[in-house]
Each structure stands twice: as structure tokens, then as C-alpha cells.
Design an enzyme around this catalytic site. Structure first.
Site, PDB file in Angstrom:
ATOM      1  N   PRO A  25       0.453   4.875   6.456  1.00  0.00           N
ATOM      2  CA  PRO A  25       1.050   3.920   5.511  1.00  0.00           C
ATOM      3  C   PRO A  25      -0.028   3.247   4.667  1.00  0.00           C
ATOM      4  O   PRO A  25      -1.036   2.770   5.199  1.00  0.00           O
ATOM      5  CB  PRO A  25       1.743   2.892   6.421  1.00  0.00           C
ATOM      6  CG  PRO A  25       1.773   3.509   7.772  1.00  0.00           C
ATOM      7  CD  PRO A  25       0.630   4.451   7.852  1.00  0.00           C
ATOM      8  N   CYS A  27       0.010   0.444   1.482  1.00  0.00           N
ATOM      9  CA  CYS A  27       0.835  -0.402   0.626  1.00  0.00           C
ATOM     10  C   CYS A  27       0.527  -0.154  -0.850  1.00  0.00           C
ATOM     11  O   CYS A  27      -0.641  -0.058  -1.244  1.00  0.00           O
ATOM     12  CB  CYS A  27       0.611  -1.869   0.963  1.00  0.00           C
ATOM     13  SG  CYS A  27       1.304  -2.348   2.553  1.00  0.00           S
ATOM     14  N   ALA A  59       4.152   0.015   4.658  1.00  0.00           N
ATOM     15  CA  ALA A  59       4.799  -1.094   5.353  1.00  0.00           C
ATOM     16  C   ALA A  59       6.012  -1.574   4.580  1.00  0.00           C
ATOM     17  O   ALA A  59       5.925  -1.931   3.402  1.00  0.00           O
ATOM     18  CB  ALA A  59       3.808  -2.244   5.539  1.00  0.00           C
ATOM     19  N   GLN A 102       7.007   2.918   7.928  1.00  0.00           N
ATOM     20  CA  GLN A 102       6.497   1.844   8.771  1.00  0.00           C
ATOM     21  C   GLN A 102       7.345   0.586   8.584  1.00  0.00           C
ATOM     22  O   GLN A 102       7.435   0.046   7.484  1.00  0.00           O
ATOM     23  CB  GLN A 102       5.040   1.539   8.439  1.00  0.00           C
ATOM     24  CG  GLN A 102       4.388   0.567   9.410  1.00  0.00           C
ATOM     25  CD  GLN A 102       2.948   0.285   9.045  1.00  0.00           C
ATOM     26  OE1 GLN A 102       2.680  -0.368   8.045  1.00  0.00           O
ATOM     27  NE2 GLN A 102       2.017   0.775   9.846  1.00  0.00           N
ATOM     28  N   TYR A 185      -0.615  -8.512  11.652  1.00  0.00           N
ATOM     29  CA  TYR A 185       0.745  -8.871  11.255  1.00  0.00           C
ATOM     30  C   TYR A 185       1.539  -9.334  12.480  1.00  0.00           C
ATOM     31  O   TYR A 185       0.991  -9.441  13.576  1.00  0.00           O
ATOM     32  CB  TYR A 185       1.389  -7.701  10.505  1.00  0.00           C
ATOM     33  CG  TYR A 185       0.613  -7.362   9.242  1.00  0.00           C
ATOM     34  CD1 TYR A 185       0.458  -8.323   8.242  1.00  0.00           C
ATOM     35  CD2 TYR A 185      -0.024  -6.136   9.074  1.00  0.00           C
ATOM     36  CE1 TYR A 185      -0.284  -8.052   7.095  1.00  0.00           C
ATOM     37  CE2 TYR A 185      -0.762  -5.855   7.934  1.00  0.00           C
ATOM     38  CZ  TYR A 185      -0.894  -6.819   6.946  1.00  0.00           C
ATOM     39  OH  TYR A 185      -1.637  -6.567   5.824  1.00  0.00           O
ATOM     40  N   ARG A 233       2.054   1.519  15.630  1.00  0.00           N
ATOM     41  CA  ARG A 233       0.663   1.410  15.212  1.00  0.00           C
ATOM     42  C   ARG A 233       0.072   0.138  15.801  1.00  0.00           C
ATOM     43  O   ARG A 233       0.681  -0.931  15.717  1.00  0.00           O
ATOM     44  CB  ARG A 233       0.539   1.373  13.687  1.00  0.00           C
ATOM     45  CG  ARG A 233      -0.924   1.550  13.246  1.00  0.00           C
ATOM     46  CD  ARG A 233      -1.085   1.751  11.767  1.00  0.00           C
ATOM     47  NE  ARG A 233      -2.376   2.420  11.492  1.00  0.00           N
ATOM     48  CZ  ARG A 233      -2.877   2.614  10.276  1.00  0.00           C
ATOM     49  NH1 ARG A 233      -2.207   2.213   9.210  1.00  0.00           N
ATOM     50  NH2 ARG A 233      -4.017   3.232  10.121  1.00  0.00           N
ATOM     51  N   LEU A 306     -11.943   6.089   8.589  1.00  0.00           N
ATOM     52  CA  LEU A 306     -12.746   6.547   7.447  1.00  0.00           C
ATOM     53  C   LEU A 306     -13.128   8.019   7.566  1.00  0.00           C
ATOM     54  O   LEU A 306     -14.236   8.418   7.214  1.00  0.00           O
ATOM     55  CB  LEU A 306     -13.998   5.684   7.288  1.00  0.00           C
ATOM     56  CG  LEU A 306     -13.773   4.190   7.022  1.00  0.00           C
ATOM     57  CD1 LEU A 306     -15.113   3.460   6.952  1.00  0.00           C
ATOM     58  CD2 LEU A 306     -12.976   3.974   5.752  1.00  0.00           C
ATOM     59  N   GLY A 328      -6.156   8.472   4.944  1.00  0.00           N
ATOM     60  CA  GLY A 328      -5.496   7.555   4.029  1.00  0.00           C
ATOM     61  C   GLY A 328      -6.113   7.517   2.658  1.00  0.00           C
ATOM     62  O   GLY A 328      -5.665   8.198   1.733  1.00  0.00           O
ATOM     63  N   ARG A 329      -7.163   6.726   2.516  1.00  0.00           N
ATOM     64  CA  ARG A 329      -7.788   6.565   1.200  1.00  0.00           C
ATOM     65  C   ARG A 329      -8.320   7.895   0.668  1.00  0.00           C
ATOM     66  O   ARG A 329      -8.298   8.140  -0.540  1.00  0.00           O
ATOM     67  CB  ARG A 329      -8.907   5.533   1.286  1.00  0.00           C
ATOM     68  CG  ARG A 329      -8.398   4.156   1.695  1.00  0.00           C
ATOM     69  CD  ARG A 329      -9.518   3.158   1.896  1.00  0.00           C
ATOM     70  NE  ARG A 329      -9.019   1.967   2.569  1.00  0.00           N
ATOM     71  CZ  ARG A 329      -9.741   0.898   2.843  1.00  0.00           C
ATOM     72  NH1 ARG A 329     -11.017   0.866   2.492  1.00  0.00           N
ATOM     73  NH2 ARG A 329      -9.214  -0.143   3.450  1.00  0.00           N
TER      74      ARG A 329
END
Length: 368
Positions: A25, A27, A59, A102, A185, A233, A306, A328-329
Site C-alpha cells: 500500500p 498512499c 490505506a 489496506q 496508526y 501489516r 528498501l 513499493g517505491r
């Protein structure tokens, strides 16, 4: 013949993933009143053609005050559900990869501006801000309002909101839901002794601090049909002295395992950026947590940290540090990361028929 570990098949619940690459996920801060927009159609339509084994949508809040920012996705009513259904249907036109979403509540880390603007917390009385909530009335060291301490009755309402949002997710076409208990969170805030100072049944001992997240898990499991799955997660550590740590994460993971959790997605940190002491950030820096948890649970483990090099992802799977690797990135930077990884590792990847002619000459067997 495919000999790559990264491009071998493995199941999560009833769903067979074509490879071990997961898009986690991320955002987008591009929703309108919780509703998905054309940006989400383009963004997720692109990622659906990535060749990854599974895609987890960003999310998505269980209620308006559970959003991180005012531009977060939501699944709290029929309008937000219908808007997100369009995105799911759009992805399904040309992709059969398993899709998860998510389900989240931001707790005290809510009411922020857009990340590419200032990343500041917005006051409760501002145009796009609101009063945040948390297990205890403790503000973050980096800013934000003092959150309202949830009453027991309010906790029960949020548990139901998680269940209702999860049921909506499956109803609009998602295969799985992921419950967000990481990165500071709300569910993570209950787990950590740094943010949970309650003296009732939801605070104090590890058993009590796990109570709210496990109530959420039980409520969600009760509304999900048998032909689906759910994951969780977690942040395996706060990176804060005397905070949430790996030993507590193992206890929590075992409780999730008992409840039929489909997978555990192992990240770290995020509880309080001003207090945490991160190690040097390098590829695979959080894989040791996934590896430790994998030795303790039956469910599959998704590792992160990473990881952008295909050979490092391959090695992590081969050495059983994780069952899946979340990219992800790296996937945002290169939405065809999985294609390039398959070419480098001698694997195969699913591609749309319209793109089959694009395989480079040395990799004529690249696409399934």
C-alpha cells in the site's frame, strides 16, 4: 524452465500468486471526500499490468476521521464503495492478479496536509483538519493535536467500522483485506506502550494492549466469506527504547496465526518520528524481522526494507528470510520492475496480450 525463487508460485489463503513480488500500500492523497478519482484509475490500472504477484491498494479509512489526510481513500459508505468499485472493475478488465486493500484508521496521526505540500498536521479547527483520537491523550513529539482518548464505547464502534469496511471491500471485488497495524496508526498505537498508557482492559499488559487489534481481527474474520483471506501489516519494532519490539511482535503474530490470518506484512517504525532511532537505511534493513517471524508462524510472511535490486529479492526468498518481497517505491519509479527482474533472473511474468510483442530479443520466453 523457470528456476527463479522470486518467480515461483505460492499461495496466500486460496489465492495462488504467480510470483513472490507484492506491491504494498502506498498512499496517493488524491481522493475527494474519501472517493477514488481518475488518478486512481490511471495509477492502479498501470500497476495492475506490472506483473507482480499481488497488489495491495493504499490505506483506506474506516471513517472520515480515520483518514491520514483529507484526501485519503475511504470505505465508510456506499458512495466511497461505489467510487472504489470503479477502480477494481477497471483493474479487472486486463489483470487477474489477486487484489487486496489496506483497511485503516490513522488514530493520532490523522488530520495532515498533503505529503508533497508541507506534511504538517492540520489543527482541528482548520478547514481540512479534525479532532484526532487515540488510546491515550498523548500528542506526537513532531506535532499534531492532542488526541481525544477513546472511551470503551467508542472503541467498540471503531471495531465495527473495521468489519463494515472490510465487508464492503470484498463486496466491491477485492480478494483480500489487509488490516493496518503498523507505522504508528491506531492499531499500532494500542499495541505500543509508548502511545498506550491506559489503565483499563485495553492498556498495561501485553495481553491488554493486543486486545483492540485482536478484536478488530475477530470482527473482520467474522464478516469475511470463506473464499477470501485477510492479512495484517505490523511494525515489528518502534525503534524506540522500551517501546513495541520484536519479542512482542512474535507473541502478536502467534495470536494472528491462531485466528487464521492469511499473511503477516512485516515493516517497522513510524510510531513517532521524533523519538525513533532508525538504523542506517540500506537495502533489506528490515528483513531480519520478517525472518524471525517466519520461524514462529505458519502463515506466509511479506518482507520489506528498501529492496529494489532483483538479485537481493531473489536471495531473500532463497534464504527463506521471507515468503514474499514487497517492492513499493521501486515499483513507482519503474512500474515494470517485475518484468525487468524476470529478465535478469530467468523468470517469467504475466503480461497483457497487447504487450507480448515488446519482449527484448534475448528474452523471448519472458512473458507467459
Amino acid at each position: 524452465m523457470n528456476s527463479s525463487n522470486l518467480f515461483s508460485e505460492k499461495n496466500i489463503g486460496p489465492f495462488q500468486l504467480k510470483n513472490r513480488i507484492v506491491i504494498p500500500p502506498m498512499c496517493q492523497y488524491s481522493a475527494a471526500n474519501g472517493q477514488a478519482t481518475d488518478w486512481h484509475l490511471m495509477h492502479y490500472g498501470n500497476l495492475a499490468l506490472s506483473g507482480a504477484g499481488m497488489l495491495i491498494v493504499e490505506a483506506t479509512a474506516v471513517c472520515p476521521e480515520g483518514r491520514i489526510s483529507y484526501a485519503d481513500l475511504g470505505l465508510w459508505d456506499k458512495n466511497t464503495a461505489q467510487a472504489l468499485r470503479k477502480v477494481v472493475d477497471f483493474m479487472r478488465l486486463h489483470s487477474s492478479m489477486p487484489l487486496a486493500v489496506q483497511i485503516a484508521h490513522a488514530g493520532r496521526k490523522a488530520s495532515t496536509d498533503l505529503s508533497w505540500k508541507s506534511d504538517d498536521y492540520l489543527p482541528a479547527d482548520s478547514a481540512n483538519g479534525w479532532q484526532t483520537v487515540a488510546p491515550s491523550a498523548i500528542a506526537q513529539s513532531t506535532g499534531g493535536t492532542v488526541p481525544h482518548e477513546l472511551t470503551n464505547a467508542e472503541i467498540k464502534i471503531i471495531v465495527e467500522q473495521f468489519a463494515e469496511a472490510s465487508a464492503r471491500a470484498i463486496a466491491i471485488g477485492f480478494d483480500m483485506v489487509e488490516l493496518h497495524a503498523a507505522h504508528g496508526y491506531l492499531m499500532h498505537e494500542f499495541l505500543s506502550p509508548i502511545t498506550n498508557k491506559r489503565t483499563d482492559e485495553y492498556g498495561g499488559s501485553l495481553e491488554n494492549r493486543m486486545r483492540f487489534p485482536l478484536e478488530v481481527v475477530d470482527a473482520v474474520r467474522a464478516v469475511l466469506p470463506a473464499n477470501t483471506a485477510f492479512g495484517v501489516r505490523i511494525s515489528a519494532t518502534d525503534w524506540i527504547d522500551r517501546g513495541w519490539d520484536l519479542s512482542q511482535s512474535i507473541v502478536f503474530a502467534k495470536e494472528l496465526d491462531k485466528r487464521g490470518c492469511g499473511y503477516i506484512h512485516v515493516s517497522g517504525g513510524g510510531l513517532d518520528g521524533g523519538l525513533q532511532k532508525l538504523p542506517p537505511l540500506q537495502s533489506g534493513y528490515q528483513l531480519s524481522f520478517a525472518e524471525a517471524l517466519k520461524k514462529e508462524v505458519v502463515m506466509p510472511v511479506i518482507g520489506v526494507g528498501l529492496i529494489t535490486d532483483p538479485f537481493e529479492a531473489e536471495k531473500a526468498i532463497a534464504e527463506e528470510k521471507a515468503d514474499f518481497i514487497a517492492v513499493g517505491r521501486g515499483m513507482l519509479y519503474d512500474p515494470r520492475w517485475a518484468w525487468h527482474a524476470a529478465a535478469a533472473l530467468g523468470g517469467q511474468v504475466v503480461a497483457p496480450a497487447q504487450y507480448l510483442r515488446s519482449s527484448p530479443h534475448p528474452y523471448k520466453d519472458l512473458f507467459v
